[in-house]
Each structure stands twice: as structure tokens, then as C-alpha cells.
Write an enzyme that holds these catalytic residues in place. Structure first.
Site, PDB file in Angstrom:
ATOM      1  N   ARG A  49       8.206  18.624  24.505  1.00  0.00           N
ATOM      2  CA  ARG A  49       9.269  19.232  24.880  1.00  0.00           C
ATOM      3  C   ARG A  49       9.168  19.632  26.571  1.00  0.00           C
ATOM      4  O   ARG A  49       7.422  20.546  26.797  1.00  0.00           O
ATOM      5  CB  ARG A  49      10.101  20.033  24.119  1.00  0.00           C
ATOM      6  CG  ARG A  49      10.420  19.668  23.458  1.00  0.00           C
ATOM      7  CD  ARG A  49      10.535  20.666  22.106  1.00  0.00           C
ATOM      8  NE  ARG A  49      10.496  21.405  21.008  1.00  0.00           N
ATOM      9  CZ  ARG A  49       9.743  21.999  19.999  1.00  0.00           C
ATOM     10  NH1 ARG A  49      11.231  22.472  19.967  1.00  0.00           N
ATOM     11  NH2 ARG A  49       9.199  23.228  19.992  1.00  0.00           N
ATOM     12  N   ASP A  51      11.035  21.920  29.895  1.00  0.00           N
ATOM     13  CA  ASP A  51      12.332  22.306  30.217  1.00  0.00           C
ATOM     14  C   ASP A  51      13.165  21.481  30.961  1.00  0.00           C
ATOM     15  O   ASP A  51      12.832  21.254  31.763  1.00  0.00           O
ATOM     16  CB  ASP A  51      11.653  23.879  30.278  1.00  0.00           C
ATOM     17  CG  ASP A  51      10.682  25.208  29.967  1.00  0.00           C
ATOM     18  OD1 ASP A  51      11.207  24.666  29.424  1.00  0.00           O
ATOM     19  OD2 ASP A  51      10.445  25.716  30.044  1.00  0.00           O
ATOM     20  N   TYR A 109      -0.378  17.785  33.014  1.00  0.00           N
ATOM     21  CA  TYR A 109       0.894  18.309  33.719  1.00  0.00           C
ATOM     22  C   TYR A 109      -0.227  18.519  34.970  1.00  0.00           C
ATOM     23  O   TYR A 109      -1.024  18.650  35.323  1.00  0.00           O
ATOM     24  CB  TYR A 109       1.738  19.425  33.296  1.00  0.00           C
ATOM     25  CG  TYR A 109       2.019  20.168  31.610  1.00  0.00           C
ATOM     26  CD1 TYR A 109       3.694  19.399  31.700  1.00  0.00           C
ATOM     27  CD2 TYR A 109       1.399  19.942  30.572  1.00  0.00           C
ATOM     28  CE1 TYR A 109       4.329  19.988  30.699  1.00  0.00           C
ATOM     29  CE2 TYR A 109       2.154  20.119  29.540  1.00  0.00           C
ATOM     30  CZ  TYR A 109       3.439  19.928  29.648  1.00  0.00           C
ATOM     31  OH  TYR A 109       4.709  20.044  28.652  1.00  0.00           O
ATOM     32  N   ARG A 208       4.078  27.121  34.624  1.00  0.00           N
ATOM     33  CA  ARG A 208       4.838  28.135  35.324  1.00  0.00           C
ATOM     34  C   ARG A 208       4.463  29.292  35.619  1.00  0.00           C
ATOM     35  O   ARG A 208       4.111  29.747  36.959  1.00  0.00           O
ATOM     36  CB  ARG A 208       6.175  27.607  35.606  1.00  0.00           C
ATOM     37  CG  ARG A 208       6.686  26.410  35.765  1.00  0.00           C
ATOM     38  CD  ARG A 208       8.606  26.139  34.786  1.00  0.00           C
ATOM     39  NE  ARG A 208       9.047  27.337  35.546  1.00  0.00           N
ATOM     40  CZ  ARG A 208      10.464  27.267  35.213  1.00  0.00           C
ATOM     41  NH1 ARG A 208      11.227  26.730  34.218  1.00  0.00           N
ATOM     42  NH2 ARG A 208      10.902  27.756  35.490  1.00  0.00           N
TER      43      ARG A 208
END
Length: 272
Positions: A49, A51, A109, A208
Site C-alpha cells: 500500500r 500513502d 522504492y 519518508r
């Protein structure tokens, strides 16, 4: 039959991946498009998932259906009903044993960061931004403390639902794109930084929160060894503020070769 899809999306307009009552998530739009094409309800399971505001270059999902269609038909048919910021890149039948989330052995990522005294314009929403010069060597030294298996509680959001904060980071790569001796505007030479992360799994906001610490170290606010102190603290209060979602991209999961799934799409190649 079970079908796997590779999906790319620009996350700016959507409330993240996971379905919500608003109906404005990537999953909501994808399942609505699949349902219109298949003329029946379709439920998807994703590899990871994301954000609100986070982008996906190769999100992988699977779903079960009794409808027999050629792979290319799933791509073209579903894309007909998707908004412009979401596109199915490929489709492939898979064995019933395949599970988009459980079969992933790693996830990847990238964070793309613009270093410039001027805020992003054409890249707005697609890159993070700093207006201070960053020290590449300091950032490289800092991330070495994160490699391997650790308790990443210091980089975990309070809303995280993961059963354990212990994760393994296999690789962090930092590259700079731009003239090494380019013109400095107000003390800052414009360039792009790309940070790639690969691990077995990630906590909510983990990247993040790590990026917030990397940038603080790159700006000289802390020494590289501070990253180890933050990690060892196992407390969110020890780390820097959560960094912007704008430059974060889910590159996709890693699967064992025997599943025969694509490892790359054209969407990868435009990033700095």
C-alpha cells in the site's frame, strides 16, 4: 483463473492506494475499471500500500475471475475506464498459489529530490524539494547505519499496523544527477538526488521518516553518526519530521524468477 497486473500511477490526485469510503483511491478506481470491463465485481490484493501523494511505477495486484480474456485485453480494456493518472502496464495469468503480497521477497522504492533555490514547477508534486546544498558523502555515510536487520521504531508512524518494527534493508543507493560544477544560485547548485531503497518490507511512513533524517544530515544539521543514535533510540521522537510524499515512488515488489513476472516497465525510465 487468477490474473496479476502491473499498475503505474501518479498519486497526486488520490487518497493513497487502499480503498476508502470517499472512493478516491487508486484501488477504488482500479476495481471500478476492472468491474466495468469484466461486467462483474472484481476485488484486488496489492503488493504494498502507498500513502496519499505517493506514486507507483509498478504496483502489482492479483484478482480472481471466471472471465477468460487475453492478457492484452485486460490491459487495454481496463485502461479504457481508468483516469489519466492510472494505467495498467501489463497483465499475466498466474497460478492460484501466487499472492501479490505474500509472494514478494522484497520491495523497492525511490525518492527523487530536487536541490534548488527555486521550488519545483513542472515537477511539482513529483519531486521532493530542498533549497540548501546537500553533502553527498555525509548522506552516504549516514545510510550505512540502516543496512541490515534492525528495529525501525524510530521511523515508524503512530498509525502503523505492522506486527513488528523489525525489518531488513538490503540496499540504499544515492545518486546525483546534474553538473558537478554547475552554477550556484544563492549558494545552491541545482541538481536532482535519487535515493533507492530495497528491503524485505517497510513500515508506515518509514522511508519518508528516514528521508527527513538523511536530508537533515545532508544539510549539516547533524553528523552522519546521528543516524545510528536515532535508530538505537527506537522512538519516533528521536527522528526528524516526516518528509514530503511528493518525490516517493513505489518501484515495485521483487518476486522469485519462477513466477515469470515482468521486473520493469517503461514507467521506470523517465525518473532522474
Amino acid at each position: 483463473m487468477r490474473v496479476a497486473l502491473g499498475v503505474s500511477y501518479n498519486g497526486q490526485a488520490y487518497s493513497g492506494w487502499q480503498s476508502q469510503p470517499s472512493g478516491n483511491t487508486v484501488q477504488d478506481h482500479l476495481e471500478a475499471a476492472l468491474g466495468r470491463f469484466a461486467t462483474q465485481k472484481v476485488a484486488t490484493i496489492c503488493a504494498g500500500r502507498t500513502d496519499a501523494g505517493v506514486h507507483g511505477l509498478m504496483q502489482v495486484v492479483h484478482f480472481d475471475t471466471g472471465l477468460q480474456r487475453a492478457p492484452f485485453s485486460w490491459v487495454r480494456g481496463t485502461n479504457t475506464f481508468l483516469p489519466p493518472g492510472i494505467a495498467v502496464q501489463w497483465a499475466q495469468p498466474v497460478p492460484d498459489a501466487f499472492h501479490a503480497r505474500a509472494c514478494a521477497v522484497a520491495r523497492r522504492y525511490a525518492y527523487v529530490l530536487l536541490q534548488s533555490p527555486v521550488r519545483p514547477s513542472v515537477e511539482a508534486g513529483r519531486v521532493g524539494w530542498v533549497f540548501h546544498e546537500l553533502d553527498g558523502q555525509a548522506m552516504q555515510d549516514a545510510v550505512q547505519h540502516l543496512l541490515g536487520e534492525h528495529d525501525f521504531s524510530s521511523f515508524r508512524a503512530s498509525a502503523c499496523q505492522a506486527k513488528s518494527p523489525v525489518k531488513t534493508l538490503h540496499r540504499i543507493a544515492i545518486t546525483r544527477r546534474g553538473p558537478a560544477d554547475g552554477p550556484s544560485l544563492h549558494g545552491c547548485a541545482p541538481c536532482y538526488w535519487r535515493f533507492e531503497f530495497e528491503g524485505n518490507a517497510f513500515l508506515h511512513h518509514m522511508i519518508r521518516n528516514i528521508m527527513g533524517c538523511i536530508v537533515a544530515i545532508g544539510q549539516g544539521l547533524y553528523p552522519p553518526e546521528w543516524m545510528r543514535q536515532v535508530l538505537d533510540a527506537r522512538s519516533r521522537d528521536a527522528a526528524a519530521p516526516t518528509f514530503s510524499p511528493d518525490g516517493l515512488y513505489f518501484l515495485g515488489p521483487v518476486y522469485a524468477p519462477e513466477w515469470g513476472l515482468p521486473t520493469r516497465t517503461a514507467a521506470y525510465d523517465w525518473l532522474p
